[in-house]
Design a protein around this motif. Structure first.
Motif, PDB file in Angstrom:
ATOM      1  N   LEU A 194     -26.553 -44.684   3.069  1.00  0.00           N
ATOM      2  CA  LEU A 194     -25.843 -44.173   4.240  1.00  0.00           C
ATOM      3  C   LEU A 194     -26.155 -45.045   5.448  1.00  0.00           C
ATOM      4  N   ALA A 195     -25.145 -45.291   6.261  1.00  0.00           N
ATOM      5  CA  ALA A 195     -25.388 -45.831   7.600  1.00  0.00           C
ATOM      6  C   ALA A 195     -24.562 -45.008   8.570  1.00  0.00           C
ATOM      7  N   ALA A 196     -25.185 -44.491   9.596  1.00  0.00           N
ATOM      8  CA  ALA A 196     -24.498 -43.653  10.589  1.00  0.00           C
ATOM      9  C   ALA A 196     -25.241 -43.797  11.914  1.00  0.00           C
ATOM     10  N   LEU A 197     -25.195 -45.005  12.464  1.00  0.00           N
ATOM     11  CA  LEU A 197     -25.996 -45.292  13.660  1.00  0.00           C
ATOM     12  C   LEU A 197     -25.341 -44.763  14.931  1.00  0.00           C
ATOM     13  N   PRO A 198     -26.148 -44.149  15.792  1.00  0.00           N
ATOM     14  CA  PRO A 198     -25.627 -43.751  17.102  1.00  0.00           C
ATOM     15  C   PRO A 198     -25.530 -44.960  18.038  1.00  0.00           C
ATOM     16  N   LEU A 199     -24.777 -44.794  19.091  1.00  0.00           N
ATOM     17  CA  LEU A 199     -24.735 -45.806  20.144  1.00  0.00           C
ATOM     18  C   LEU A 199     -26.062 -45.789  20.896  1.00  0.00           C
ATOM     19  N   ALA A 200     -26.350 -46.844  21.635  1.00  0.00           N
ATOM     20  CA  ALA A 200     -27.624 -46.928  22.357  1.00  0.00           C
ATOM     21  C   ALA A 200     -27.513 -46.204  23.705  1.00  0.00           C
ATOM     22  N   LEU A 201     -27.179 -44.922  23.649  1.00  0.00           N
ATOM     23  CA  LEU A 201     -26.957 -44.146  24.875  1.00  0.00           C
ATOM     24  C   LEU A 201     -28.283 -43.647  25.428  1.00  0.00           C
ATOM     25  N   GLU A 202     -28.663 -44.139  26.591  1.00  0.00           N
ATOM     26  CA  GLU A 202     -29.972 -43.758  27.135  1.00  0.00           C
ATOM     27  C   GLU A 202     -30.051 -42.285  27.500  1.00  0.00           C
ATOM     28  N   GLU A 203     -28.951 -41.746  28.014  1.00  0.00           N
ATOM     29  CA  GLU A 203     -28.975 -40.353  28.458  1.00  0.00           C
ATOM     30  C   GLU A 203     -28.388 -39.414  27.406  1.00  0.00           C
ATOM     31  N   GLY A 204     -28.195 -39.945  26.192  1.00  0.00           N
ATOM     32  CA  GLY A 204     -27.373 -39.202  25.239  1.00  0.00           C
ATOM     33  C   GLY A 204     -27.949 -37.898  24.721  1.00  0.00           C
ATOM     34  N   ASP A 205     -27.130 -36.847  24.774  1.00  0.00           N
ATOM     35  CA  ASP A 205     -27.413 -35.577  24.103  1.00  0.00           C
ATOM     36  C   ASP A 205     -26.800 -35.572  22.714  1.00  0.00           C
ATOM     37  N   GLY A 206     -25.886 -36.507  22.495  1.00  0.00           N
ATOM     38  CA  GLY A 206     -25.214 -36.661  21.211  1.00  0.00           C
ATOM     39  C   GLY A 206     -24.574 -38.025  21.224  1.00  0.00           C
ATOM     40  N   SER A 207     -24.133 -38.485  20.062  1.00  0.00           N
ATOM     41  CA  SER A 207     -23.433 -39.769  20.030  1.00  0.00           C
ATOM     42  C   SER A 207     -22.469 -39.816  18.865  1.00  0.00           C
ATOM     43  N   PRO A 208     -21.283 -40.348  19.103  1.00  0.00           N
ATOM     44  CA  PRO A 208     -20.414 -40.622  17.967  1.00  0.00           C
ATOM     45  C   PRO A 208     -21.072 -41.660  17.069  1.00  0.00           C
ATOM     46  N   VAL A 209     -20.811 -41.565  15.771  1.00  0.00           N
ATOM     47  CA  VAL A 209     -21.323 -42.557  14.824  1.00  0.00           C
ATOM     48  C   VAL A 209     -20.187 -42.995  13.904  1.00  0.00           C
ATOM     49  N   ARG A 210     -20.320 -44.181  13.362  1.00  0.00           N
ATOM     50  CA  ARG A 210     -19.442 -44.608  12.280  1.00  0.00           C
ATOM     51  C   ARG A 210     -20.253 -44.398  11.024  1.00  0.00           C
ATOM     52  N   ALA A 211     -19.914 -43.356  10.270  1.00  0.00           N
ATOM     53  CA  ALA A 211     -20.698 -43.024   9.085  1.00  0.00           C
ATOM     54  C   ALA A 211     -20.040 -43.628   7.850  1.00  0.00           C
ATOM     55  N   VAL A 212     -20.838 -44.350   7.078  1.00  0.00           N
ATOM     56  CA  VAL A 212     -20.315 -44.992   5.869  1.00  0.00           C
ATOM     57  C   VAL A 212     -21.289 -44.799   4.706  1.00  0.00           C
ATOM     58  N   LEU A 213     -20.731 -44.788   3.497  1.00  0.00           N
ATOM     59  CA  LEU A 213     -21.518 -44.598   2.282  1.00  0.00           C
ATOM     60  C   LEU A 213     -21.247 -45.714   1.291  1.00  0.00           C
ATOM     61  N   LYS A 214     -22.297 -46.111   0.583  1.00  0.00           N
ATOM     62  CA  LYS A 214     -22.140 -47.050  -0.530  1.00  0.00           C
ATOM     63  C   LYS A 214     -22.862 -46.465  -1.741  1.00  0.00           C
ATOM     64  N   ARG A 215     -22.163 -46.387  -2.821  1.00  0.00           N
ATOM     65  CA  ARG A 215     -22.735 -45.818  -4.048  1.00  0.00           C
ATOM     66  C   ARG A 215     -24.004 -46.583  -4.430  1.00  0.00           C
ATOM     67  N   LYS A 216     -25.016 -45.850  -4.867  1.00  0.00           N
ATOM     68  CA  LYS A 216     -26.276 -46.486  -5.262  1.00  0.00           C
ATOM     69  C   LYS A 216     -26.346 -46.557  -6.777  1.00  0.00           C
TER      70      LYS A 216
END
Ligand SMILES: Nc1ccccc1C(=O)C[C@H](N)C(=O)O
Ligand SMILES: [Zn+2]
Ligand SMILES: [Zn+2]
Length: 208
Positions: free
Chosen positions: A185-207
């Motif tokens: 899984l990769a679902a990194l948040p933005l580097a929001l300093e004041e963030g209470d939440g962040s949109p992410v681009r969530a992606v999966l690769k079969r293991k």
């Protein structure tokens, strides 16, 4: 040959948003069509729109903000399980599921049935699930719902229970037609300093 599969909601003006919250909007402040040398856009949206993570600061005034969260939570092996979600998702839903060594757990509840509209009702995570998952090493819980609590919850017991047990929250995944199993899984948040939440681009690769 697409190794990575997108499990994020698309962001556009029709993306469903929490009632009363800020919807997504995009406009070009500079436009080639209007004679500028470049197209330059501006986006406006809630930090809890679509596929996003919650920082503890979302529900705890003294909680960590987005920039303070450990990136390792959001990249690495994850187990995707399909569960039967009744009114609440408790320990019972996990009988027979072996998640030894699993730090990232993704739940496909199938309960946000029409992704073009904000749901009228969703099941809740039973707060007693938090210590159960934490005992087994889970540090990130992702799910295909806009919240881990009931939509009208003010106390947010599941958010607090999970966070209290060191489990971080990833909401609004698109998991329909994704097979259960082990993924990267990769679902990194933005580097929001004041963030209470962040949109992410969530992606999966079969293991494996
Ligand atoms: N956007 C909101 C506006 C007002 C009140 C709550 C929200 C939420 O998004 C909370 C939700 N429990 C969440 O987990 O992200
Ligand atoms: Zn949220
Ligand atoms: Zn939340």
């Amino acid at each position: 040959m697409n190794l990575w599969r997108d499990i994020s909601q698309r962001l556009n003006e029709n993306t469903p948003y929490w009632p009363g919250d800020t919807p997504y909007s995009y406009r070009l402040n500079s436009s080639i069509a209007k004679g500028s040398s470049v197209n330059v856009g501006e986006i406006r949206m809630s930090t809890h729109l679509g596929t996003h993570i919650d920082a503890p600061f979302h529900f705890d005034e003294n909680g960590k903000k987005i920039i303070e969260l450990d990136l390792d939570l959001y990249i690495g092996p994850a187990l995707l399980v399909k569960i039967d979600a009744a009114k609440s998702i408790g320990v019972k839903a996990f009988t027979g599921i072996d998640f030894t060594g699993i730090e990232r757990l993704l739940l496909a509840t199938g309960q946000w049935k029409d992704l073009s509209r904000f749901p009228e009702w969703i099941p809740t995570i039973d707060p007693e699930l938090a210590p159960y998952l934490a005992d087994r090493g889970v540090k990130l819980l992702g799910l295909d719902l806009p919240s881990v609590d009931y939509l009208d919850s003010k106390e947010l017991p599941a958010h607090h229970a999970l966070s209290g047990c060191g489990i971080h929250i990833l909401e609004g995944l698109v998991l329909e037609s994704v097979e259960p199993g082990l993924y990267d899984l990769a679902a990194l948040p933005l580097a929001l300093e004041e963030g209470d939440g962040s949109p992410v681009r969530a992606v999966l690769k079969r293991k494996g």
